[in-house]
Design a protein around this motif. Structure first.
Motif, short mmCIF file in Angstrom:
data_model
loop_
_atom_site.label_atom_id
_atom_site.label_comp_id
_atom_site.label_asym_id
_atom_site.label_seq_id
_atom_site.Cartn_x
_atom_site.Cartn_y
_atom_site.Cartn_z
N THR A 40 0.80 -1.18 0.10
CA THR A 40 -0.13 -0.11 0.10
C THR A 40 0.73 1.32 -0.06
N PRO A 41 0.12 2.51 -0.26
CA PRO A 41 1.25 3.64 -0.33
C PRO A 41 1.80 3.99 1.12
N ARG A 42 1.15 3.49 1.87
CA ARG A 42 1.64 3.99 3.20
C ARG A 42 1.99 2.78 4.17
N PHE A 43 2.80 2.97 5.19
CA PHE A 43 2.81 1.93 6.22
C PHE A 43 2.28 2.80 7.61
N HIS A 44 1.93 1.92 8.56
CA HIS A 44 1.11 2.41 9.67
C HIS A 44 1.76 2.06 10.91
N GLY A 45 1.67 2.86 11.94
CA GLY A 45 2.20 2.84 13.20
C GLY A 45 1.15 2.42 14.11
N VAL A 46 1.31 1.47 15.14
CA VAL A 46 0.25 0.65 15.72
C VAL A 46 0.54 0.94 17.15
N PRO A 47 -0.30 1.89 18.03
CA PRO A 47 0.12 1.90 19.55
C PRO A 47 0.16 0.56 20.27
N THR A 48 0.81 0.59 21.37
CA THR A 48 0.92 -0.43 22.10
C THR A 48 0.42 -0.31 23.38
N GLU A 49 -0.51 0.74 23.49
CA GLU A 49 -0.91 1.02 24.98
C GLU A 49 -1.69 -0.27 25.57
N TYR A 50 -1.75 -0.45 26.86
CA TYR A 50 -1.99 -1.36 27.45
C TYR A 50 -3.49 -1.21 28.06
N SER A 51 -4.59 -0.77 27.28
CA SER A 51 -5.61 -0.65 27.35
C SER A 51 -6.53 -1.31 26.44
N ILE A 52 -7.34 -2.43 26.55
CA ILE A 52 -7.90 -2.93 25.70
C ILE A 52 -9.14 -2.11 25.30
N ARG A 53 -9.82 -1.41 26.26
CA ARG A 53 -10.94 -0.40 25.82
C ARG A 53 -10.42 0.47 24.75
N LYS A 54 -9.33 1.20 24.91
CA LYS A 54 -8.80 2.17 23.99
C LYS A 54 -8.50 1.27 22.81
N THR A 55 -7.96 0.25 22.61
CA THR A 55 -7.42 -0.59 21.50
C THR A 55 -8.68 -0.65 20.69
N ASN A 56 -9.74 -1.31 21.28
CA ASN A 56 -11.12 -1.77 20.61
C ASN A 56 -11.87 -0.24 20.17
N ALA A 57 -12.01 0.49 20.84
CA ALA A 57 -12.86 1.70 20.52
C ALA A 57 -12.19 2.76 19.86
N GLN A 58 -10.85 2.66 19.71
CA GLN A 58 -10.16 3.91 19.14
C GLN A 58 -8.99 3.36 18.09
N ASP A 59 -7.93 2.72 18.54
CA ASP A 59 -6.86 2.25 17.83
C ASP A 59 -7.15 1.41 16.60
#
Length: 122
Positions: free
Chosen positions: A82-101
């Protein structure tokens, strides 16, 4: 469901931009993207857990293999990156991961026309 030679792949990393531009005012990391044709020479891995005694992250290709993946695409192994690569946060919050990231990354992958994604974790 596509054959691999017809599949467009996105690469994802857990590393961050050196300038910290993936952090909000509270210091929370968020998803980020950068073009594959002008990637930074280095990324920040200082806040990630990896074996610092036996390896290093001075070589970006060792943990985000953009050049190697592009070479495989040129050989016809898959349709391309794809034209971009992406950075994935490694925060330890399943809520933030599921709702936002996760939804943010999925939207970015869809915008880029990705058929598949490979997480190149540190």
């Amino acid at each position: 469901s596509k054959p691999l030679p017809q599949t467009r792949i996105a690469l994802l990393t857990t590393a961050s931009p050196l300038d910290g531009s993936n952090k909000d005012a509270k210091g929370w990391r968020h998803a980020w993207s950068a073009p594959i044709n002008t990637p930074p020479d280095a990324l920040d891995t200082s806040d990630l857990a990896w074996d610092r005694e036996t390896t290093h992250t001075n070589d970006r290709e060792s943990y985000l293999p953009l050049q190697a993946a592009a070479a495989l695409a040129r050989e016809g192994r898959f349709a391309g990156l794809t034209p971009r690569f992406h950075g994935v946060p490694t925060e330890y919050s399943i809520r933030k991961t599921n709702a936002q990231d996760a939804p943010d990354i999925l939207a970015r992958l869809r915008d880029d026309g990705a058929d598949a994604a490979i997480l190149c974790a540190i």
